[in-house]
Enzyme design. Structure first.
Site, mmCIF file in Angstrom:
data_model
loop_
_atom_site.group_PDB
_atom_site.id
_atom_site.type_symbol
_atom_site.label_atom_id
_atom_site.label_comp_id
_atom_site.label_asym_id
_atom_site.label_seq_id
_atom_site.Cartn_x
_atom_site.Cartn_y
_atom_site.Cartn_z
ATOM 1 C CG ASP A 43 -1.810 1.220 1.298
ATOM 2 O OD1 ASP A 43 -2.958 1.119 0.842
ATOM 3 O OD2 ASP A 43 -1.365 2.277 1.813
ATOM 4 C CE1 TYR A 48 0.591 7.775 2.503
ATOM 5 C CE2 TYR A 48 1.038 5.513 1.871
ATOM 6 C CZ TYR A 48 0.241 6.434 2.507
ATOM 7 O OH TYR A 48 -0.900 6.018 3.147
ATOM 8 C CE LYS A 73 -3.793 4.814 0.802
ATOM 9 N NZ LYS A 73 -2.366 4.419 0.734
ATOM 10 C CG HIS A 106 -4.505 9.867 0.378
ATOM 11 N ND1 HIS A 106 -3.156 9.815 0.151
ATOM 12 C CD2 HIS A 106 -4.661 9.462 1.667
ATOM 13 C CE1 HIS A 106 -2.522 9.399 1.229
ATOM 14 N NE2 HIS A 106 -3.423 9.186 2.168
ATOM 15 C CG ASN A 135 -8.462 9.394 5.623
ATOM 16 O OD1 ASN A 135 -8.306 8.742 6.650
ATOM 17 N ND2 ASN A 135 -7.453 9.647 4.792
#
Length: 282
Positions: A43, A48, A73, A106, A135
Site C-alpha cells: 500500500d 507518500y 491513492k 486519499h 478517510n
C-alpha cells in the site's frame, strides 16, 4: 495469505504492508523484505512520495506481478477528472506497472466526484482492478457511489484499539464496502505497545501486542495495513492465523475505545485547511 472478496469479486489480501513514512531511500529494500516475509499486498500513495521506489521493489522482489496486490491513492492536489487522470498516468510511470490493483481517493476533499469519474474510467478500461476511498465517512462514501456508476469497493480509515469506529465499520460493510485499517497501532500513541490490557491478552497466547491488534481486526473482516522496516517484525505481523480471541478478550479491548481519532478529525474545518496546505508536487 487469507483474503477478503471485494464487492466486484476481486480478492484482497487481508494483511497489507504500508510504506507511509518509510524514507524513499529505504523503501525499495523494505518492499523486497516484505514480500520475502510473505506479504502480497503493498500500500502506497502519491503523497507518500515513494511510488518509484515501491515500483523498483516490486520489480526486484522475485514474485510474479499477478501474485501481488498493489494500492496507491490520488492526492487532493490532483482532484478533478482530468487532473486525476493525468496524475494516474504519473503513478503508473513511477510504479512501472501496466495495471494497478486498487486506487483510492486519499482524502474526502476537493472535487472528489471528478476524481471518482476518472477512477471509474480507468477501472472500466481494465487499468485499475478496484477503486475506493480513504478517510470518508460512510455517508460520503455511499453518496459517491449512488450518484455515480460504481460504489466504492473499499474505504481505508483509521482504526485502532483507541479509535474503534464500530458503527461506521458496520455501516460500510452493510453497504458492501470493505474496510481497511490504517494506523492499527496508533503509531505507538498513548503507549499502545505497553498497554496492560493488550499485553495481558498477548501473554495468554504467547503473542505480541501488535499481533493481538492485527488479530482483533482480522476477526472483524478488516484489512490491516502495518508498517515496519525490520524483517523480523514483518514476519511477526504476519503470524496471526494460529490463535483466536475470546469474547472476554474482545470485551477487554472494547473498553479501550476513546471514541476519538489519535491523529485528525476529518470532519473539522482545521483538518480541511491543513490537508489543502500539503502540496507534494505529485
Amino acid at each position: 495469505m487469507q483474503t477478503i472478496q471485494l464487492a466486484n469479486g476481486i480478492p484482497i489480501p487481508v494483511l497489507g504492508f504500508g510504506v507511509y513514512q518509510i524514507p524513499p531511500e529505504e523503501t525499495e529494500q523494505a518492499v523486497i523484505n516484505a514480500v520475502k516475509a510473505g506479504y502480497r499486498h503493498i500500500d502506497t500513495a502519491q503523497a507518500y512520495v515513494n511510488e518509484s521506489e515501491v515500483g523498483r521493489g516490486i520489480a526486484r522482489c522475485g514474485v510474479a506481478r499477478e501474485e501481488l496486490f498493489v494500492t496507491t491513492k490520488v492526492w487532493v492536489e490532483n482532484a478533478g477528472e482530468e487532473a486525476a487522470a493525468a496524475s494516474l498516468e504519473r503513478s503508473f510511470a513511477r510504479l512501472n506497472l501496466s495495471y494497478i490493483d486498487m486506487v483510492l481517493i486519499h482524502q474526502p476533499y476537493g472535487d472528489v466526484y471528478g476524481t471518482w469519474r476518472a477512477l471509474e474510467r480507468y477501472q472500466a478500461a481494465g487499468k485499475i482492478r478496484a477503486i475506493g476511498v480513504s478517510n470518508f465517512t460512510p455517508d460520503r462514501a455511499v453518496d459517491l457511489g449512488i450518484f455515480n456508476q460504481v460504489m466504492p469497493q473499499v474505504n481505508q480509515i483509521e482504526i485502532n484499539p483507541f479509535h474503534q469506529r464500530n458503527e461506521q465499520i458496520a455501516a460500510l460493510q452493510s453497504e458492501g464496502i470493505a474496510v481497511e485499517a490504517w494506523a492499527p497501532f496508533a503509531e505507538d500513541k498513548n503507549g499502545i505497545f505497553q498497554n496492560p490490557v493488550l499485553a495481558a491478552i498477548g501473554k495468554k497466547y504467547g503473542k505480541s501486542v501488535a499481533q493481538v491488534i492485527i488479530r482483533w481486526l482480522v476477526e472483524r473482516d478488516i484489512v490491516v495495513l502495518a508498517k515496519s522496516v525490520k524483517p523480523e517484525r514483518m514476519a511477526e505481523n504476519l503470524n496471526v492465523f494460529d490463535f483466536a480471541l475470546s469474547d472476554e478478550d474482545k470485551a477487554a479491548i472494547a473498553g479501550l475505545d476513546t471514541g476519538e481519532s489519535q491523529f485528525m478529525n476529518h470532519q473539522s474545518i482545521e483538518c480541511v485547511r491543513q490537508v489543502k496546505s500539503w502540496v507534494f508536487d505529485v
